[in-house]
Design an enzyme around this catalytic site. Structure first.
Site: not given
Lengths: 597, 597
Positions: A441-442
């Protein structure tokens, strides 16, 4: 089986006593779950976590997921029953709109219960967890028909969801993506391409899997401006709303990973799969970010949750394991040795994790509350302020709670000595599972850049100014309070460092963007330290009030006073190191040619 | 297969240019390996590591060790050939006495080559690594007959060795151990008990396994004063010196561990096994420590080695992986994206690991050199000074290089993003393997206590005073040197923090021992930072000299100047945090009752 007791009392303390949960009683959702109902919900969630999820955790790690030749994926045996219990309990729809079968309760309640369930089995909770992101995207960007078709089944847990972003050659840099969408005469699209690292991409827990996917419509501009979001179900919805034809999407293989073995990480092949545009063409990246932001808070929950279960096991071990004698003389002279919790260095590990978890929980729930207020508060000003704070804190929650969560799991493992390295004792699994939260998620470096490169300057720095104002006012209020002054003094020192760091960025990063990149991670952690310190300040203030008014539960509140002091003494001093590091700028960092590495 | 190129040039720089290896040419061992011979040895070691060991690393992790029902243990298939090549090359005896078949070269040469071999396969190198500790103990404490019987075969690698300390209920606290030794009429002993976590306790790489074991002679005092060291071979030596009868020692099971899967971690059962006292009765703990100290340096080597191979792979990945654009504009406009090494935050990870590895190697070889000088220097004063420094630095090398080594492996893994979490890419294995180094041979908290509780005050603080003197004089000498002043100024700041920390301990820990325990880990890391900083100072001074004299290899020396500056700017500021933390004392740490955790 590892120990785990869901920290309901801790959650109630933060939501109800520190964040004044009951003051929002007039708002939608909150009105249906006043404090006593909230406590009942938390206790129910705790039971599900402890009794149903926890026993599946280690067997899930051992068994893992298996892909058959036909592309089907089998999850660990015990997961099916546990997921069924989760569905039956209606946990999926806890904070979802009643219109589509949810219960419409506040997101902060969902996040609170989420911590327990993730702690008890992170890999299992990823299946519903990713579904929630997909639900949010459909809610925000779907047509009425799409909502009617998908949301009730997803909110019921019968169908699950996924996010398909990454391709072999592109992860962070989505502008490079190659998956293509060809328009079909009926308004749908034929999607072709390969996606990798798709969590829960294929599995046997749900009847259908709704893939949300980024692809480029034939002829769309290159780069990020030509990316659209699509909805591609594993089974096309039938005329009755049930399952229709199998779509041309399949799992090509699953990854062998360091951890979260119970969750299937899939290579997904789209071979002319039928999909529908979700939202506007070429606006896919923005739409994806609405689900991404929620997912990031969810990953912050994972960081905290794994840290908490690791801590509880380390604490239990430290109380039981007899080894050596206290430096001040035997504490249990009738036993062959003292429990290792008498040793200051063991306590240093435990107190560090404890202090970070308790403040981390407060930071997380404070942020989750902003997500509620951003939608449900009555005035425009309140909604705007909450949305500002939510945007600012989201990358901090994700980046800081996962970096710390992993470090904490490692510290908890260390308490076990050699026994922590043996898989049977479970501590290794916590470390291996926690590791992914820093990446997906990043990656946390991206969170730091989101904070420094985007969030700080947004709307002329409005969110940041409000944050500084709030924390500054809290420090000011504590100055003449004998109980609070030692805490607010340490917090003020941290806040000064953060403000100096912000000033440094304004003076050095605008003209030289490498200085922003070089400072980002240290700035994010500095921001996290001040926020965690502010949470400790607020928790300690409540604890002092309760102790003064003699409401009982003295040991609990005294624990807060001591643990908060530990945070200020031993963790807060990190702010000046972070400031010193980032103030060094980018020059030395960028000086060497690539081949010198 | 992971990338790995043994850093021979780096080793030669440290040994030859920084530590003046050739100035010891008149000493035993050194005289046989002048710099050109040293370089040849390193190059040979590099070839063995890269060509023979490296290809066995990942398969060893996948295959692991297998115990059959008869208690025999099979190592990964590829290990046998690799170990045979190690034996044939005479690597086992590199620094062992010629009298018993060794080559008698300096220990620092052995440590230098050890780094390469461990980097290429840590689990494999543990088999000979533990043998070395056993050899040292036999050399120091064995009878002439024991030496003649065991040493030639162990130095040849035909027989390997182990250390048997831990029991299920006792690890750090050896005073609790229960394994018993009954005297037999012929002067031998019958040993009974169970030992756990015995690395290389049973395997198929050698003909015989020589277990060194701590046990309590029937009637010996309780606690640590009644512990004796025994030599218990798997096969009793036959009359011809070959293999005689099988001894009553067997492997009951092997552990499932987070990492080092290629090394068998055994539960060893002694059922009246025949053993011989090694050294004096009831003096076993002291004898064990002579082999423990050497093993601790060996674990420091592991921390550095795994960090180095993780770094090399991360650097290669960062040069190749295309993702995003440089913040300053495209660096490779003809490609779809720039390599990620253009991003400051990626460089922050890489430079941090690089700066710690290069200084870590220098610290390690400097310490190893002291081990040589402690034995081989010509004057009593030199030997004494070297022994002092060796004692002081050993816990720092073990504790700091392994804590940092693990963190570095995690940072290197982070450079790979999601690909770092996939086992096939090897980065997970480095993290999993590195994790154990923080635990075994004395968990790092124990190293810190050894430093603070024992080494600092030894002989009235003589070792520490000499250390302060040396580092202080280096700083003083740099003050008026334009090139060196920025470095020595930062180093001096760190030294001041270390001296203040030492003063704090003197004032606060003697009357209140919990203050020592509460400060130990931070003090150890503070000591490590100053030592690493001192190493950078010395390396940069040499680099400046070389650049000024125009001897060529400019890029290499400029790299040192830049990387040293990075260390001073970004890593050295940690000293003040360490000082602030430990100065908080033990009160808050010890305030909560055990049940509050």
């Amino acid at each position: 089986m590892p120990n785990y007791s869901a920290p309901v009392r801790e959650t109630m303390f933060v939501l109800n006593e520190v964040l004044s949960y009951d003051s929002f009683a007039s708002l939608a959702g909150f009105s249906e779950a006043p404090p006593d109902v909230l406590e009942t919900i938390l206790a129910e969630g705790a039971r599900l976590a402890e009794d149903v999820f926890l026993p599946t955790n280690r067997v899930g790690d051992l068994e893992g997921c298996v892909r058959a030749e036909d592309g089907s994926v089998t999850t660990p045996k015990a997961f099916r029953e546990a997921y069924a219990r989760y569905r039956e309990g209606g946990w999926m729809g806890l904070a979802q709109p009643q219109e589509f079968g949810g219960q419409g309760l506040p997101y902060c309640v969902h996040a609170a219960v989420g911590e327990y369930l993730v702690a008890a089995n992170m890999a299992l909770m990823m299946y519903p967890g990713l579904t929630l992101g997909a639900i949010s995207a459909i809610l925000l960007h779907g047509t009425e028909e799409q909502k009617r078709t998908y949301l009730p089944r997803m909110i019921d847990g019968a169908w699950t969801g996924t996010m398909n972003l990454t391709e072999p050659h592109c992860g962070t840099d989505l502008g490079l993506l190659r998956t293509r969408a060809l328009p079909r005469p009926d308004g749908s699209y034929a999607i072709s391409g390969q996606k990798i690292f798709i969590s829960a991409g294929e599995h046997d827990l749900s009847e259908n899997i709704v893939h949300l996917l980024l692809a480029r419509i034939e002829g769309a501009p290159a780069g990020t401006k030509g990316i659209s979001l699509f909805l591609v179900p594993k089974f096309l919805p039938g005329p009755d709303g049930g399952l229709g034809k199998r779509n041309a999407v399949s799992c090509g293989s699953i990854e062998h990973k360091m951890g979260i073995h119970g969750n299937a990480t899939c290579v997904m092949n789209y071979d002319g799969a039928i999909g529908w545009l979700l939202g506007e063409p070429n606006a896919g990246l923005k739409a994806m970010f609405t689900m991404m932001n929620e997912a990031r808070l969810g990953v912050g929950v994972q960081g905290l949750a794994v840290s908490e279960i690791a801590y509880q096991n380390a604490a239990a071990y430290a109380r039981e394991r007899l080894q050596g004698r206290a430096l001040t003389g035997p504490s249990e002279p009738d036993k062959p040795a003292d429990p290792i919790i008498v040793h200051p260095d063991v306590r240093r590990n435990l107190m560090t994790v404890k202090a970070l978890n308790e403040a981390g929980r407060a930071m997380l729930l404070w942020t989750a509350l902003q997500a509620d207020l951003a939608h449900r508060a009555t005035s425009d000003d309140e909604r705007l302020a909450a949305d500002d704070l939510l945007g600012l804190l989201t990358p901090v929650v994700k980046g800081v709670l996962t970096d710390r969560g992993f470090d904490n799991a490692v510290m908890a493992q260390q308490v076990f000595g050699g026994h922590g390295y043996i898989e049977e004792n479970g501590m290794s699994q916590f470390v291996r599972d926690a590791r992914i939260t820093m990446i997906y998620e990043g990656a946390n470096g991206i969170q730091a850049l989101d904070l420094v490169g985007r969030k700080l300057a947004l709307n002329g720095g409005r969110a940041l100014q409000a944050y500084f104002q709030e924390v500054g006012a809290f420090c000011e209020a504590g100055r003449n309070d004998e109980n609070m002054a030692p805490y607010t003094k340490a917090l003020k020192k941290g806040l000064n460092d953060l403000q100096a760091a912000t000033m440094w960025l304004m003076q050095n990063a605008i003209t030289k963007p490498d200085n922003a990149g070089a400072a980002a991670t240290d700035y994010m952690h500095l921001f996290g330290l001040v926020t965690l310190g502010y949470m400790w300040g607020r928790m300690v203030r409540v604890a002092h009030d309760r102790l003064a008014s003699g409401t009982g539960d003295t040991a609990f509140y005294e624990g807060k006073v001591v643990t908060g002091r530990f945070f200020m003494e031993r963790i807060m001093p990190e702010t000046s190191m972070r400031l010193a590091r980032m103030s060094a700028g980018a020059d030395t960092l960028m000086a060497l040619p690539a081949e010198a590495f």
